[in-house]
Design a protein around this motif. Structure first.
Motif, short mmCIF file in Angstrom:
data_model
loop_
_atom_site.label_atom_id
_atom_site.label_comp_id
_atom_site.label_asym_id
_atom_site.label_seq_id
_atom_site.Cartn_x
_atom_site.Cartn_y
_atom_site.Cartn_z
N SER A 30 89.43 -7.00 -13.69
CA SER A 30 89.77 -5.67 -14.19
C SER A 30 91.02 -5.10 -13.55
CB SER A 30 88.58 -4.72 -13.96
OG SER A 30 88.27 -4.64 -12.58
N ASP A 31 91.33 -5.52 -12.31
CA ASP A 31 92.48 -4.96 -11.62
C ASP A 31 93.70 -5.88 -11.68
OD1 ASP A 31 91.33 -6.91 -10.08
OD2 ASP A 31 91.67 -5.90 -8.17
N VAL A 32 93.62 -6.96 -12.44
CA VAL A 32 94.72 -7.91 -12.54
C VAL A 32 95.60 -7.54 -13.73
CG1 VAL A 32 95.37 -10.32 -12.84
CG2 VAL A 32 93.34 -9.73 -11.52
N GLN A 33 96.88 -7.28 -13.47
CA GLN A 33 97.81 -6.88 -14.51
C GLN A 33 99.06 -7.74 -14.43
OE1 GLN A 33 98.61 -2.70 -14.36
NE2 GLN A 33 96.45 -2.11 -14.22
N GLY A 34 99.75 -7.87 -15.57
CA GLY A 34 101.00 -8.63 -15.58
C GLY A 34 101.28 -9.22 -16.94
N HIS A 35 102.22 -10.16 -16.96
CA HIS A 35 102.69 -10.76 -18.21
C HIS A 35 102.79 -12.27 -18.05
CE1 HIS A 35 105.86 -12.26 -20.95
NE2 HIS A 35 105.26 -11.46 -21.80
N LYS A 56 88.08 -11.72 -19.47
CA LYS A 56 88.17 -11.77 -18.01
C LYS A 56 89.31 -10.90 -17.49
CE LYS A 56 86.32 -16.45 -17.32
NZ LYS A 56 86.62 -17.82 -16.80
N TYR A 57 90.46 -10.93 -18.21
CA TYR A 57 91.66 -10.25 -17.73
C TYR A 57 92.26 -9.39 -18.84
CZ TYR A 57 91.05 -14.12 -14.45
OH TYR A 57 90.53 -15.02 -13.55
N PRO A 58 91.61 -8.28 -19.15
CA PRO A 58 92.07 -7.47 -20.29
C PRO A 58 93.43 -6.82 -20.10
CG PRO A 58 90.34 -6.34 -19.05
CD PRO A 58 90.41 -7.72 -18.50
N SER A 59 93.91 -6.73 -18.87
CA SER A 59 95.18 -6.05 -18.60
C SER A 59 96.36 -7.00 -18.51
CB SER A 59 95.08 -5.22 -17.32
OG SER A 59 94.09 -4.22 -17.45
N ILE A 60 96.13 -8.29 -18.71
CA ILE A 60 97.23 -9.26 -18.70
C ILE A 60 97.79 -9.40 -20.12
CG2 ILE A 60 97.89 -11.67 -18.35
CD1 ILE A 60 95.96 -11.85 -16.07
N GLU A 61 99.09 -9.23 -20.25
CA GLU A 61 99.76 -9.35 -21.55
C GLU A 61 100.26 -10.78 -21.74
OE1 GLU A 61 103.85 -7.77 -23.73
OE2 GLU A 61 103.11 -6.77 -21.93
N LEU A 94 95.75 -18.46 -16.33
CA LEU A 94 95.68 -18.93 -17.72
C LEU A 94 95.67 -20.45 -17.79
CD1 LEU A 94 95.63 -18.40 -20.73
CD2 LEU A 94 98.13 -18.17 -20.69
N TYR A 95 96.47 -21.08 -16.94
CA TYR A 95 96.48 -22.55 -16.89
C TYR A 95 95.07 -23.08 -16.58
CZ TYR A 95 97.33 -27.24 -15.00
OH TYR A 95 97.30 -28.58 -14.76
N ASP A 96 94.40 -22.50 -15.59
CA ASP A 96 93.05 -22.94 -15.24
C ASP A 96 92.09 -22.73 -16.41
OD1 ASP A 96 93.83 -23.68 -12.69
OD2 ASP A 96 93.23 -21.79 -11.77
N GLU A 97 92.25 -21.62 -17.13
CA GLU A 97 91.37 -21.34 -18.28
C GLU A 97 91.61 -22.33 -19.41
OE1 GLU A 97 88.19 -19.91 -19.43
OE2 GLU A 97 89.09 -18.57 -17.93
N ILE A 98 92.87 -22.71 -19.61
CA ILE A 98 93.19 -23.70 -20.64
C ILE A 98 92.53 -25.03 -20.33
CG2 ILE A 98 95.08 -25.11 -21.58
CD1 ILE A 98 96.86 -22.60 -21.38
N VAL A 99 92.65 -25.47 -19.09
CA VAL A 99 92.03 -26.74 -18.69
C VAL A 99 90.52 -26.67 -18.84
CG1 VAL A 99 91.65 -28.33 -16.76
CG2 VAL A 99 93.93 -27.35 -17.15
N LEU A 100 89.92 -25.56 -18.39
CA LEU A 100 88.47 -25.41 -18.47
C LEU A 100 87.97 -25.36 -19.91
CD1 LEU A 100 85.78 -24.84 -16.95
CD2 LEU A 100 86.34 -22.41 -17.11
N THR A 101 88.72 -24.66 -20.77
CA THR A 101 88.27 -24.43 -22.14
C THR A 101 88.62 -25.58 -23.08
OG1 THR A 101 88.56 -22.04 -21.81
CG2 THR A 101 88.36 -22.81 -24.09
#
Length: 286
Positions: free
Chosen positions: A90-95, A119-124, A274-281
């Motif tokens: 929730s506190d992770v932000q960025g692009h 998981k990361y709604p504030s990441i664009e 995101l890289y870790d999520e891609i590998v996991l998913t």
């Protein structure tokens, strides 16, 4: 009485099967093997000591126990996802910039982005849908953070899965009987094009390229118009077109799909999440 334990991954598979009515479709959506999905359902039924699906027809349907479990499973997953989002993201932000060919984007991005955004709604995320031959140089030049690509060599990024190439056409037109064979092709310089041309050279009746396109929409248009047959990735074939299993057409190879990052992406960075999520998913089980 021993404590019952229903794992989150089992419940995720159960809810998806309840929605699709098919373990095969669920396996595609969750990017797991069909045997893994089947094992998850078996584990649930063994733990509860009762069946949760009716198997009287080809389509799986919930029985009374399954209907009851579905209500609880959806609540559990909702609480779990919200808890994970609050604890981890929730506190992770960025692009982050992500590159991916359009055929892979249509098939694989919806599930991936849905999970990541929870998981990361504030990441664009900025998407760049281009052929792998254009994405790889952009990664090298640090113009993109991450790219899902067709590997042009075995060590190009982290391997995820193999994607089958198939012949596609309109059954009513039977273009595959023409000589020379009219073909719609991928862009120049792509791994898919090189592999397809190698197979086409073996045709005794010849071939002619009538359409070149860097994207899937162009190839589908050529097939729809009756100009040609095309070679597409299995994941991108729309339901209304025919996958051609014709002895006149050569057997096609598979493409190796991987994910790579630019040199600026470091462990623990936003892009690496995101890289870790891609590998996991997206990495498929052997």
């Amino acid at each position: 009485m021993s404590e019952l334990n229903l794992e989150i991954s089992w419940l995720h598979s159960f809810v998806t099967v309840a929605k699709t009515g098919s373990m095969t479709e669920t396996a595609k959506i969750l990017h797991r093997s069909q045997s893994a999905i089947s094992m998850h359902i078996k584990n649930i039924e063994d733990t509860l000591g009762r069946a949760v699906f009716s198997r009287e027809s080809r389509r799986l349907s919930l029985n009374a126990s399954g209907q009851e479990l579905l209500v609880h499973a959806q609540k559990i997953l909702y609480v779990y996802r919200n808890s994970m989002r609050e604890l981890m993201g929730s506190d992770v932000q960025g692009h982050i910039s992500l590159g991916i060919p359009d055929d892979y984007a249509m098939a694989y991005l919806p599930a991936l982005l849905s999970i990541f955004s929870e998981k990361y709604p504030s990441i664009e995320i900025t998407l760049c849908c281009e052929p792998s031959s254009q994405l790889i140089p952009k990664i090298a030049a640090n113009e993109l953070d991450i790219a899902v690509i067709t590997q042009d060599k075995a060590d190009r990024g982290e391997s995820l899965f193999s994607e089958e190439l198939v012949w596609v056409g309109k059954q009513s037109q039977q273009i595959w009987n023409r000589s020379p064979l009219p073909v719609a092709m991928y862009e120049f310089g792509s791994q898919a094009r090189a592999k397809i041309l190698d197979k086409l050279e073996s045709l005794s009746f010849g071939y002619r390229i009538v359409y070149n396109s860097p994207n899937i929409a162009g190839q589908l248009a050529a097939v729809e118009s009756g100009m040609a047959i095309a070679v597409l990735t299995r994941c991108s074939v729309p339901a209304h077109l025919q996958v051609l299993n014709n002895t006149r057409l050569p057997k096609l190879p598979a493409l190796d799909v991987g994910v790579m990052t630019s040199s600026s992406v470091t462990k623990g960075s936003l892009a690496h999440l995101l890289y870790d999520e891609i590998v996991l998913t997206l990495r498929k089980e052997a």
